[in-house]
Scaffold this motif. Sequence first.
Motif, PDB file in Angstrom:
ATOM      1  N   ASP A  46     -27.412  -7.637 -22.974  1.00 48.06           N
ATOM      2  CA  ASP A  46     -28.267  -8.702 -22.448  1.00 48.06           C
ATOM      3  C   ASP A  46     -27.416  -9.933 -22.186  1.00 48.06           C
ATOM      4  O   ASP A  46     -26.992 -10.631 -23.104  1.00 48.06           O
ATOM      5  N   GLU A  47     -27.170 -10.236 -20.929  1.00 50.53           N
ATOM      6  CA  GLU A  47     -26.257 -11.316 -20.577  1.00 50.53           C
ATOM      7  C   GLU A  47     -26.737 -12.675 -21.059  1.00 50.53           C
ATOM      8  O   GLU A  47     -25.933 -13.573 -21.311  1.00 50.53           O
ATOM      9  N   THR A  48     -28.025 -12.851 -21.235  1.00 52.87           N
ATOM     10  CA  THR A  48     -28.542 -14.148 -21.678  1.00 52.87           C
ATOM     11  C   THR A  48     -28.103 -14.490 -23.102  1.00 52.87           C
ATOM     12  O   THR A  48     -28.111 -15.664 -23.488  1.00 52.87           O
ATOM     13  N   TYR A  50     -25.230 -14.567 -24.221  1.00 54.05           N
ATOM     14  CA  TYR A  50     -23.940 -15.248 -24.206  1.00 54.05           C
ATOM     15  C   TYR A  50     -24.014 -16.667 -23.648  1.00 54.05           C
ATOM     16  O   TYR A  50     -23.004 -17.364 -23.593  1.00 54.05           O
ATOM     17  N   GLU A  51     -25.213 -17.080 -23.273  1.00 60.03           N
ATOM     18  CA  GLU A  51     -25.391 -18.421 -22.723  1.00 60.03           C
ATOM     19  C   GLU A  51     -25.027 -19.470 -23.773  1.00 60.03           C
ATOM     20  O   GLU A  51     -25.608 -19.521 -24.851  1.00 60.03           O
ATOM     21  N   LEU A  83     -19.403  -9.255 -19.326  1.00 58.06           N
ATOM     22  CA  LEU A  83     -20.345 -10.362 -19.485  1.00 58.06           C
ATOM     23  C   LEU A  83     -19.610 -11.636 -19.882  1.00 58.06           C
ATOM     24  O   LEU A  83     -19.922 -12.725 -19.401  1.00 58.06           O
ATOM     25  N   ARG A  86     -17.952 -13.439 -17.019  1.00 58.81           N
ATOM     26  CA  ARG A  86     -18.862 -14.212 -16.169  1.00 58.81           C
ATOM     27  C   ARG A  86     -19.386 -15.462 -16.867  1.00 58.81           C
ATOM     28  O   ARG A  86     -19.588 -16.491 -16.245  1.00 58.81           O
ATOM     29  N   ARG A  87     -19.616 -15.382 -18.169  1.00 60.42           N
ATOM     30  CA  ARG A  87     -20.236 -16.486 -18.907  1.00 60.42           C
ATOM     31  C   ARG A  87     -19.235 -17.446 -19.527  1.00 60.42           C
ATOM     32  O   ARG A  87     -19.610 -18.546 -19.913  1.00 60.42           O
TER      33      ARG A  87
END
Length: 279
Positions: A46-48, A50-51, A83, A86-87
């Motif tokens: 879930d990429e979120t 790593y926000e 991920l 990107r983050r």
Amino acid sequence: PCGILSIRMSAAETIVVGQSSLLAREFVARHADLVLRAVGHAEAGDETLYEGARSVVNFAFAPGLENSPYEAALDIDLRIAGLAARRGPHYIMISSRRVYAREAQWNAAESMPAPGMDAYGRNKARVERELRERLGERLTILRPGNVIGYEPVAGRRRFGAYLQHQLVAAGRILLTVDPAARRDLVPLEFLCRAVREAALRRLPGAFNVGTGRATSVGAAARWLMEGYGSGELRCEATQPADEFQLDCTRLREVSGLACGEGAVAQALREIGRRLAGGR
């Protein structure tokens, strides 16, 4: 526990992947002063998650890569690193001393070639190369020796778990290598300190994590039994010695961390006392 575990009290935030891992659980338990989010490898996609994270530590590794050829589909590090790329967080990979060639295991330094000594080592080395291509300076690779923690569990790969399970289950330890065989054993507490430094300071590059000294497996077994208060040591040397010692100069020079003399004996005796307390 399942889901996400949050611990407050720091400006830094680190994602810890591998909730079921002994190493991950110990790292979280020992660092209540950090803001951590511990997740299972399934949730790690879930990429979120790593926000806003500054660092990601992955303790998970697919069992299918331990004894078989590399398969990208099983590479958890590669998936999470995509991920991270990107983050933006720094990535900490838990690798292995087995990335070094079999003939280079004594005083192995990070500057040495890392072709891998077996399937596990070759796969870890392959993962290291893939991550370097994607992350560059936003990557820390930790290569520990034999990690020693409280782990009296049957079937675990680690040397310490092998000793502990035998002692609890049978009241004795049967070594399948010569008791004089020497290995660089590293207390779990020290590995956790190295992971902490890497996460907070976002140290780039590869680091060996060990004591920089070799301990005989016979001495390790005896220290464990001393803490336990009983036990018998036997030996049927049917396996190769697999001796190794890591050069940990780089870790000491860059981070200031060094595992004190006597730390391995102290750790094993303490584990023995914990085992005895559970009788």
